[in-house]
Design an enzyme around this catalytic site. Structure first.
Site, short mmCIF file in Angstrom:
data_model
loop_
_atom_site.label_atom_id
_atom_site.label_comp_id
_atom_site.label_asym_id
_atom_site.label_seq_id
_atom_site.Cartn_x
_atom_site.Cartn_y
_atom_site.Cartn_z
N GLY A 83 38.44 45.19 37.34
CA GLY A 83 37.84 43.91 36.95
C GLY A 83 38.03 43.65 35.46
O GLY A 83 38.26 42.51 35.03
N GLN A 156 32.64 41.35 30.33
CA GLN A 156 33.97 40.92 30.77
C GLN A 156 34.13 39.43 30.55
O GLN A 156 35.18 38.98 30.08
CB GLN A 156 34.18 41.30 32.24
CG GLN A 156 34.23 42.82 32.42
CD GLN A 156 34.45 43.25 33.85
OE1 GLN A 156 34.41 42.44 34.77
NE2 GLN A 156 34.66 44.54 34.04
N ASP A 303 26.59 50.69 34.85
CA ASP A 303 27.55 51.55 35.54
C ASP A 303 26.96 52.93 35.86
O ASP A 303 27.55 53.70 36.62
CB ASP A 303 28.81 51.72 34.69
CG ASP A 303 29.58 50.41 34.56
OD1 ASP A 303 29.36 49.50 35.39
OD2 ASP A 303 30.39 50.27 33.62
C1 S3P Z 1 32.87 46.33 31.61
C2 S3P Z 1 31.77 45.55 31.71
C3 S3P Z 1 30.78 45.67 32.79
C4 S3P Z 1 30.92 47.00 33.51
C5 S3P Z 1 32.35 47.32 33.84
C6 S3P Z 1 33.16 47.41 32.56
C7 S3P Z 1 33.81 46.08 30.49
O1 S3P Z 1 30.97 44.63 33.72
O2 S3P Z 1 30.14 47.03 34.68
O3 S3P Z 1 32.44 48.55 34.52
O4 S3P Z 1 34.63 46.96 30.18
O5 S3P Z 1 33.72 45.01 29.90
P1 S3P Z 1 30.43 43.13 33.47
O6 S3P Z 1 30.95 42.68 32.19
O7 S3P Z 1 30.93 42.33 34.61
O8 S3P Z 1 28.94 43.23 33.48
#
Ligand code: S3P
Length: 416
Positions: A83, A156, A303
């Site tokens: 993601g 993210q 996480d």
């Molecule tokens: C992450 C942000 C988190 C986290 C993911 C990694 C990142 O997600 O759960 O494992 O590296 O920016 P979200 O930004 O969707 O909360």
């Protein structure tokens, strides 16, 4: 059985993705040591290479990156299970006026992308994704700045908007309910981006020239360290030193939580690397009590909730986790995958839309864990197996390679 020893872990996964992406914005050569070793970060590197960014060197020694040479990729960019790769790259490539289609595996294809598509559309990006899901296609567009108030605390989404903002001429501002991990902001500042950071609000101006190169040793990943700290919390007489751990407060809430549960957590040193806090920490087994986690704390331990839930099964009293509905849209629906496996092992749990409760302490029985192909479920329940009666197996061992291929070797080395 107990845990004893000292561990050095691969670099933080979130910082590793950002290091590759931000290094791609410099014409000069960046050197990154201790990059995260899993498949997710490999996906980011492969996608950047397909956009004509030069990346060489060994992941576990040093990566050498020379950027500012973006070209449209000839083929689709495969973000695998990641993601972070798909969401951050969409913003980064938008700022470089790249035309690309980003795809992912079955799990990634189910995850919501509307959260980045909405702000990026407002920034004038031509972006297409059927039902707001992967694949995502972007076209070369004249990016405009925005003032965006996010309803969710997501690093993210924040990073996608800040990266896209590098392609605009005016100031882009992003605000979120609670501060999510802030590595993008810290790293962009360290390489000379025009960025102002005020707690949960950040402003950035477009890049008028290439950024300075990065030269960084990435601190150990606290989300990976949490599994070993979890083993210490569960096994009497255990003690562990975790070296060079990232202790950025937006990532440290799991360690604060286990400390509130009674576990010994001592910070032995304090340093800085690329603007990030790094410490050696000492974890010691002590009697566990339950805890309540509220919404404001969730972004800083999201996480780590799978392993925190396993620890909670052995704590006196009822542990309650609320305000964690984001767990439903991770690599698996983590509320479902945690509770499915905890129930199967004999724990007493109750499900809510936005979290769950766990009544401890309860005896766990070994079983075959359904990982749902989710690396963090696989690792959390391997640790649960250490205190279960009988054998615990996983239905899928491979998924661990997403973030931490060395998991079993590291664990074997500290089990005494
Ligand atoms: C992450 C942000 C988190 C986290 C993911 C990694 C990142 O997600 O759960 O494992 O590296 O920016 P979200 O930004 O969707 O909360």
């Amino acid at each position: 059985m107990k845990i004893q020893g000292q561990i050095y872990l691969p670099g933080d996964k979130s910082i590793s993705h950002r290091a590759l992406m931000i290094a791609s914005l410099s014409k000069k050569t960046s050197i990154i040591r201790n990059l995260a070793s899993g498949k997710d970060v490999e996906s980011t590197g492969d996608c950047l290479k397909k956009c004509n960014i030069s990346i060489s060197g060994k992941t576990n020694i040093e990566k050498i990156i020379t950027g500012y040479t973006f070209q449209n990729p000839k083929n689709e960019l495969d973000c695998g299970n990641s993601g972070t790769t798909i969401r951050l790259l969409s913003g980064l490539l938008a700022s470089r006026k790249i035309k690309a289609t980003l795809i992912g595996d079955e799990s990634l294809s189910k995850r919501p992308m509307g959260r980045i598509i909405r702000p990026l559309l407002k920034m004038n990006l031509s972006i297409n994704a059927k039902n707001n899901k992967t694949p995502i296609s972007i076209e070369k567009s004249e990016i405009k700045s925005i003032d965006y108030q996010s309803e969710i605390s997501s690093a993210q989404v924040k990073s996608a908007v800040l990266f896209a903002g590098l392609g605009a001429t005016n100031k882009t501002t992003y605000q979120e309910p609670f501060l999510s991990r802030n590595h993008t902001e810290i790293m962009l500042k360290s390489v000379g981006a025009d960025i102002d950071i005020y707690d949960n609000k950040t402003s950035i101006r477009g890049m008028s020239k290439p950024l300075s190169p990065l030269n960084m040793r990435i601190p150990a990943d606290p989300s990976t360290a949490a599994f070993f700290a979890g083993a210490v919390a569960l096994l009497p007489q255990s003690e562990l030193i975790i070296k060079n751990l990232l202790t950025n407060p937006t990532r440290f809430e799991f360690f604060n939580a286990i400390k509130s549960m009674g576990v010994g957590v001592d910070i032995l040193s304090e340093n800085f690397e690329g603007g990030e806090c790094v410490s050696d920490i000492f974890i010691k087994n002590k009697r566990l009590r339950s805890i309540s986690i509220e919404k404001s704390k969730v972004p800083s331990l999201i996480d780590e909730i799978p392993i925190l839930s396993v620890i909670a099964t052995q704590a006196d009293g009822k542990t309650i986790i609320r305000g964690a509905e984001e767990l439903r849209v991770k690599e698996s629906d983590r509320i479902e995958s945690i509770l499915f496996n905890l129930r199967n092992m004999g724990a007493i749990v109750e499900e809510f839309n936005d979290g769950f409760s766990i009544e401890g302490p309860s005896k766990l029985n070994g079983t075959t864990i359904r990982t749902f192909g989710d690396h963090r479920i696989a690792m959390a329940f391997t640790i649960a197996g250490l205190v279960a009666n009988g054998k615990t197996k996983l239905d899928n061992y491979e998924c661990i390679d997403i973030s931490f291929p060395e998991f079993f070797n590291t664990l074997r080395n500290i089990i005494k």
